[in-house]
Design an enzyme around this catalytic site. Structure first.
Site, PDB file in Angstrom:
ATOM      1  N   CYS A 110      49.753  96.874 -25.108  1.00 38.89           N
ATOM      2  CA  CYS A 110      49.516  97.449 -26.432  1.00 38.89           C
ATOM      3  C   CYS A 110      50.486  98.594 -26.663  1.00 38.89           C
ATOM      4  O   CYS A 110      50.806  98.922 -27.787  1.00 38.89           O
ATOM      5  CB  CYS A 110      48.063  97.904 -26.584  1.00 38.89           C
ATOM      6  SG  CYS A 110      47.439  98.831 -25.215  1.00 38.89           S
ATOM      7  N   GLU A 115      39.894 100.395 -28.199  1.00 34.48           N
ATOM      8  CA  GLU A 115      41.341 100.566 -28.160  1.00 34.48           C
ATOM      9  C   GLU A 115      41.921  99.269 -28.689  1.00 34.48           C
ATOM     10  O   GLU A 115      41.670  98.203 -28.127  1.00 34.48           O
ATOM     11  CB  GLU A 115      41.818 100.787 -26.720  1.00 34.48           C
ATOM     12  CG  GLU A 115      41.300 102.056 -26.086  1.00 34.48           C
ATOM     13  CD  GLU A 115      41.959 103.290 -26.642  1.00 34.48           C
ATOM     14  OE1 GLU A 115      43.103 103.202 -27.127  1.00 34.48           O
ATOM     15  OE2 GLU A 115      41.314 104.355 -26.616  1.00 34.48           O
TER      16      GLU A 115
END
Lengths: 1004, 1004
Positions: free
Chosen positions: A794, A760
């Site tokens: 994020c 990720e």
């Protein structure tokens, strides 16, 4: 008071009441007019009702006829196929325009009709109109309380404006009241006891930084602007009522009321009221508390009792958050509570002046009978109804009781439309008394029935809750997200304070590695400090070299066979135990985060609940996937598809969700049978170390979880390239992620398995603000998405793309909101934003702010404390897609504002980075929302809400393009990545004889 | 014949029959003895019955008391928890041994009891015993037909042995018959018309290479060994009956019968019979055909009519293969057919000597009544029953008809046990007449009921088929594998011949590239030739350079947005159309493979059905996955998880499953929305080009499928490294696969998406033969797994690991089997093995054979034709795990034999390569099978069957370790790899108002 005797009297009185208003109905149900027709249609067609209310909500934003027409189409005509329901065009038909009616003209008529509907409930759009209407009402024999409608207050300047609006209307009323004759008397007070001027205030509108977690700050913030208003009211001999809003403001509102009432300057003045909502399960306690306080303080006060106007909201929020529903779930229970509380209030009429606010004739009759039975003097209670609603009730009340006060909102149509939606809801809800009594024409007998009896009947018919059916593997209860923290509960707040103190008391310890079930210390250590104060060392963390990595991998290799062969259910059981341990230690695990990475309380707590969710969800997922699936039903053949672990997993974790993401990746690897070498981020190594105890207590066998912090340049590549590593789960920057991918793709000597990389990576996430966006929501959610935890997610919003027509209005509110938030240490929950995670992050963000300064125009750059790793909250406009600020992940509180000429361009800009992680859209255009669903290509898209805080299972998280290599964490495909599928096919036929299974396809 | 009149007579006669045997029951049901008790228990406990029958089957292989004891435990005591059912120990109890009974002793008793049971049905284990028993039977007034039990014939040497066995017994009978007095007469023939010596033969046992596809070869093979037997029988004045076995041998068996009957040498001799099975739906046609043939040839013959003994087998095979069930699915239908055919036979008694073989008293009575009604002379029909079965029936028959022949198997207990299982099945099936009549004691009325009435009742109760419930997305019928080819159907065989001719007629064409919907020719071409004859050039295939790759990618890029946005259902519809096209052209698409890569007919056909399966399955899978999934049921929030295509896919395909694997990978990419650049293997480019027409006809938009053959060294890396490629689906060698993985992991300038590599790579697959394996099955399946399509399958068996105790026996049979198969061009379906795919493959395999010669001992190295790309079928023993032959993928017909001291070691050896693709186990030990399921770690494990030919959906295919990077083709996780998941979360609450959906969790 003998209820056996009183109830028949209540019913008798109710019948008289009905008789006195016989044949009349509220104007809103009059089918001779547009409103009545539309209401009727809405009550019969749930879909239309939803669309209508939503359309009413967006209407004030539709500034051009083109926009108006488009929305009418989108809301009512469906996907080009449908027709606008005739009822909506009724005004046009009546005016003979139908047939050749231009769409433009029809749009105008619909707008006019809906605005007319709003005006039924609003006494005026400005002070002048309001005063004129109030004059008229008084002439008709009604008193009033005035409420100033406003948009949500998102900044301190808006709070100031709101206060000033009140002060202005008070000036006008002060002037006007001199000309008013008191009602029902020749004295100066209405009915000989009530001030003529009466104002209601919504406290949340007076302070933009209200927070349940910060009661003191919230009360102080509200008081700052309400006090001047009250001062003016007292000076003019008026009365004020502090309205009750959503539950999250309740504690602050009551506290605000008490302080104002007990204020030495105003103690003499009894005309201050507060509101309680009978739909709250806590209403009895709150009432008792107020009365006790009043009695102790010897301060009489006014109390308006309502049923409550936020029932849907409170219920939805509670269910979304995993909280107990705070309101009665059966309408009759609210009615019962209303009568019960009314009785208590009337029993204390020496202290409490009762303002009974209900349209329900049963409730009203009950209050009247209680008052009579208790011998309460008429000057100790009055009745209140809403302006424009339930005209027969107000007429009947005037006939019977005389003392009727109308709740009179005034203000512009924009906030007025939101108010209208609430009123329409109230009129059209299935259980609404008004609907039942005046639209559905339910029997008076039933309407006046004792609500206890109604409840009994309702409970006999249906169960209390209606859970959607869901699979629950392995006999476990279905997965549910761990509840959010509810800061309206004082114990929750106190626990946080205590936990932070406890964590702080342990500062300075050394944290060893954990390999093969044993603590391993190293001479090399790294100090972990509090980013709000880098001098505060929280601990020293041992650092693995390549030798320790080898040891850890050897330990994992030893542990692998037994763990692999442990039944999926038993592996899952360890996760469930770990979840229970996290739950028991949730405040401590949150508090570490507050100190080590500077997370706000709520964010830190949410990180732990997310960690718990991963444990609970992956446990269930593994049980689901652990059951071999029979493929096909051919007789004589059994095919079973199942999964086995891939091997040893390296988990390389980030610091920003230090427990949740770590535990998510680690637990996924573990529950699927893979031993783990866990390398936490340096910044959050102490939190990372917390997992050692969690898994030790949970009974995980030695060697399955190995805690292996280390310097990336020393052991990062070594770990990734190690031939014994089969899976790498990584969350972090795109640069590191791609490096890992490259290195892992090379098969090295002794390597048995191709490595699977689950990465990720970054994001450059955008929120689009469409020209019909609800700015009350958009501003607050953009703020939260961009600056929550200092933008260090994020998922955080780092670009807001605003469609041109709304650009100025949005930016103005956003900038003011950004200027209003508090910045300071995260351990003080009144602060909205804290320090970034460490000094290097601070340096990095500051460098980007300089780039932003060159590429665009800085709109906001907040001052921050000198000491600590603070980076200024920054908003920069004039950013174009090619700018670095539009393309590079900053991972800090820097928001780029970009202007788009229309929605299509906004989507193109949103998609124009190499990332595709999260995105958001604020729009009330069904077609635009549909378009965004398809074309705004990101892993997680959020419509009309913030774009952070994805929940396990409900919002499986992760992106593509350069944002991710792998499938969504917390989603149904995630665990598959840690396993290899196997299929075993057995020919069950021997000597022509095959046992036939129940699920075989077979002849008969 | 008036049935209305006959039926009551049948019933009356049946009742008399019952009366005449009143109170008697078959010995097998006598509960005073062990067999009767066990049978009773088995009928009441289905699980026990299955275990018992399986145990009986394996018993002869249990040569040590330890092995015997272990199997008793495994079969009957369950997982250590259970107890051996007392019924099984009954003999022991009776003998007073229980209590202190040693396991060993009990094992012995159980063995003795079961062997005793077998002896009830078998007249002797050798010729001497048999002759003795036959003597006795004749003394009791019964005639016989002798059947020699044998194991399955897996090699020509076994067929020889079997023939010799018959010749031996005939010698003995010839000697013996002289001493027999004829029954019922003083002449030389029994009953004045029947030879005393009567033998039954099972034709499949006389030829090891029988194949439905090769009727002529099969008949010739059988005839070669049956003729000498028949010659001897004729010489001794005996009779012979050719038994009917499974359906696949039916055509050859009837042909065999006709040739033997019409043989000039034997035309004079009428005592040859053949068998028809009334349970076959084709029985009426076959009967009519035989009678017509007989009448035309003027050759009277004997006909035994049976119900049929392979009902379970035929049904299971048909359902597994997707064929119509060839047998009546309701027992009454077989009974009806039996009566109907009996009538026809009796009507033709001038030609046909009828041997009525049934235990069903209704059927027998019907035959008797028909014969009487038709006035058939007694010397034109007889009755047959099985030895050891239905003693009351045989007694009754003898009383009534006199002419009773017993079917008398003799032979060793090993094949005897298999025979026993069939008999036990017949006795215990729910619908068995014997069970109903003599165990369940069903009413005689019902037993004698006209089966037409029985059928009517049965159909009224339950539907005809019982399909297991399965999901069917998008309103499509549930997925089913396309049927295997059924070579018992002549049209299927003829179509193949015609298709090969058609394909051959088109040889020499040039095949262009296909880019963006247009044919593109290049100057560089490669010739594709027939590996059976490299001089036969099939075509010239254009070769892409990097420029063409760029063009293809540009075309794909242009096609992407529209194709991505095409609804999943519409993308799926293209696949379904393509499937229909393949189905219509299936013989042509198979025939190309026969010529271009040397596939056998069945294998080529299966390649196309597999391609069709991929299309049909992935179409449904996409519809399933295309539907957004709501995650969670919280009110006020809608979370939808769905998938989008990743981008342009490069599909790099192998030549060995030239259509199936190619179309599988391509269709997966396409249906998920990704345009494809397809690079076929050079060897199979013409087949690859077939996809151009398929997709063109199916209406796939231009640019979505681009046919791009090319030389790997010219354009392979270029394609893989191209920044616009997002997915690479590869099937081929591990070397190329790992190279692709490394190159694809590097992100290049302009690259938007990390590349996903789905690589199916090599295998070094083992089959384990356990010491209790059924060698009849193991030998044939190992042969097929190792040498089918010349071993050129990633799934092929290249190691057979044999557990020591069974090593010699297995190897002996395997070697002989390997020596028996035919090798030659694949277009001749009589050949078992053909040439390898091209000259370089041939070179490669021959090199490995030299390595094998050095590392081990060559057991078999078959001669092969000089011309063509033939590689010898090779078996090498003495291979150890460290040998190259044990570790490296050869991809040819080379089988390594490895010896293991026990099953555990066998599994360790099996797991000892770097591959993990397929594996197989032949074992009848439940515990070993369980162990293999867990510990034999391969992608596809097959128990007691061949380890190739995985079916889409039923056996999702693919491995791990160095065998695969990706999830299983044809499985439920496969399509996910071509897509990125997205989640859209919509906050549906506006102004506190949220529409509540039906599937919301909600209060009420």
């Amino acid at each position: 008071m003998d209820m056996q005797q009183v109830d028949p009297k209540i019913i008798a009185r109710g019948k008289e009441f009905f008789a006195s208003i016989s044949g009349e109905a509220p104007s809103v149900f009059n089918k001779g007019f547009w409103t009545g027709k539309v209401m009727d249609w809405a009550m019969k067609h749930e879909d239309f009702k939803v669309q209508l209310f939503r359309f009413v909500d967006v209407l004030p934003y539709l500034n051009t006829s083109e926009s108006l027409q488009r929305h009418i189409d989108e809301y009512f005509a469906g996907e080009g196929a449908g027709e606008i329901p005739p009822v909506l065009k009724w005004g046009a038909e009546k005016s003979g325009l139908l047939g050749g009616l231009a769409a433009k003209a029809m749009g105008k008529i619909i707008r006019t009709n809906i605005e007319g509907m709003a005006k039924q409930f609003i006494i005026g759009q400005n002070t002048k109109e309001a005063v004129k209407s109030l004059n008229k009402l008084r002439k008709d024999g009604f008193t009033f309380t005035v409420d100033f409608l406003g948009e949500a207050t998102v900044s301190e300047i808006e709070a100031d404006e709101y206060m000033n609006g009140y002060l202005e209307v008070l000036d006008a009323l002060a002037a006007e009241q001199r000309s008013w004759k008191a009602l029902g008397t020749s004295g100066d007070l209405d009915w000989e006891h009530a001030p003529k001027v009466n104002v209601s205030v919504k406290p949340s509108a007076f302070y933009s930084q209200s927070k349940a977690v910060d009661v003191e700050g919230t009360v102080a913030g509200m008081l700052k602007r309400i006090r001047p208003i009250y001062k003016k009211i007292v000076a003019m001999g008026g009365a004020m009522c502090i309205d009750m809003e959503q539950l999250k403001y309740k504690e602050a509102t009551i506290e605000l009321f008490k302080r104002l009432r007990a204020d030495p300057e105003f103690r003499h003045w009894p005309h201050l009221s507060v509101v309680l909502q009978a739909y709250l399960k806590s209403v009895d306690d709150d009432l008792a508390g107020l009365i006790a306080w009043s009695r102790a303080e010897k301060l009489p006060f006014g109390l308006r009792l309502v049923k409550g106007a936020y029932w849907d909201f409170e219920t939805v929020i509670a269910m979304q958050s995993g909280w107990p529903v705070p309101v009665w779930t059966n309408k009759a229970e609210s009615d019962i509570a209303f009568e019960r509380c009314s009785k208590v209030i009337l029993e204390n009429s020496d202290l409490v002046y009762y303002q009974c606010a209900s349209h329900n004739i049963r409730s009203i009759s009950a209050v009247m009978e209680y008052a009579r039975a208790l011998g309460v003097s008429e000057d100790r209670y009055e009745f209140q109804v809403l302006f424009g609603m339930a005209e027969p009730v107000r007429k009947g009340l005037k006939n019977v009781a005389g003392r009727v006060r109308l709740y009179c909102p005034y203000g512009e149509l924009l906030p007025g439309m939101a108010y209208l939606v609430r009123r329409l809801l109230e009129n059209t809800a299935n259980e609404s008394f008004l609907r039942q009594g005046f639209a559905d024409n339910v029997d008076a007998e039933k309407l006046l029935e004792n609500p206890e009896a109604t409840l009994k009947r309702a409970l006999a018919c249906s169960p209390r809750t209606h859970p959607a059916p869901r699979e629950a593997p392995g006999g476990l209860p279905p997965f549910r997200n761990d509840p959010n923290i509810d800061f309206t509960i004082k114990a929750a707040r106190d626990s946080f304070v205590a936990a932070i103190a406890t964590v702080r008391s342990k500062a300075g310890a050394t944290y060893p590695l954990f390999i093969g079930g044993r603590d391993v210390t190293t001479s090399d250590t790294i100090a972990s400090y509090n980013p709000a104060d880098p001098d505060e060392i929280l601990g020293h963390v041992c650092q693995a070299g390549t030798g320790e990595v080898d040891d850890a991998i050897a330990a994992a290799e030893r542990a692998f066979p037994a763990w692999r062969d442990t039944a999926p259910e038993d592996r899952a059981a360890v996760l469930l135990k770990a979840a229970a341990i996290c739950r028991a230690r949730i405040f401590e695990l949150s508090a570490i985060q507050v100190l080590e990475v500077g997370k706000q309380w709520d964010q830190a707590y949410h990180d732990v609940t997310e960690a718990i969710d991963f444990l609970e969800y992956y446990a269930r997922e593994m049980i689901r996937l652990g059951k071999p699936r029979r493929m096909g039903n051919a007789p004589g053949e059994l095919n079973h598809l199942f999964y086995q672990p891939k091997g040893i997993a390296a988990v390389i974790a980030p610091w920003n969700f230090p427990l949740a993401i770590s535990l998510g990746m680690v637990s996924a690897a573990i529950v699927t049978g893979n031993p783990v070498i866990y390398k936490p981020a340096s910044i959050s190594s102490i939190i990372g170390h917390g997992m050692v105890d969690i898994f030790r207590q949970a009974g995980l066998p030695d060697g399955v979880f190995n805690f292996c912090p280390g310097r990336s340049r020393v052991m990062g590549d070594y770990l990734v390239e190690h031939p014994k590593i089969s899976v790498i789960a990584f969350t972090g920057s795109v640069e590191v992620g791609l490096r890992i991918q490259e290195k892992a793709a090379v098969v090295r000597p002794g390597q048995e398995q191709c490595k699977r990389v689950i990465a990720e990576m970054g994001g450059k996430n955008a929120i689009i603000v469409d020209d019909d966006a609800d700015l009350d929501e958009a501003v607050l959610h953009v703020m939260y998405s961009a600056f929550g935890f200092q933008g260090q997610k994020c998922s955080a919003c780092s670009r807001v793309i605003v469609v041109e027509p709304i650009y100025e209005r949005f930016i103005e509110r956003l900038v003011e909101a950004a200027k209003s938030v508090k910045i300071g240490p995260s351990e003080d929950p009144s602060n909205y934003m804290g320090p970034v995670a460490d000094l290097s992050q601070q340096r990095n963000v500051r460098e980007y702010i300089e780039i932003a300064r060159k590429e665009g125009r800085i709109l906001v750059e907040r001052e921050v404390p000198d000491k600590g790793c603070y980076a200024p909250l920054t908003i920069v406009e004039g950013i174009e897609p090619h700018h670095r600020i539009a393309q590079e992940e900053i991972f800090g509180p820097v928001l780029a504002v970009m202007k788009a000429k229309d929605f299509d361009q906004a989507i193109a800009i949103a998609n124009s980075t190499r990332f595709a992680l999260t995105g958001g859209v604020f729009s009330r255009s069904p077609r635009h929302l549909e378009k965004a669903k398809k074309e705004f290509r990101v892993g997680n898209l959020y419509l009309n809400r913030n774009n952070t805080g994805a929940l396990v299972y409900r919002q499986p998280f992760g992106g593509f393009k350069m944002s991710g290599v792998g499938s969504k964490a917390g989603g149904p495909d995630y665990l598959l990545q840690f396993m290899d599928p196997r299929c075993v096919t057995e020919n069950t036929m021997r000597r022509g004889f095959a046992p036939i299974a129940a699920d075989d396809e077979w002849v008969c």
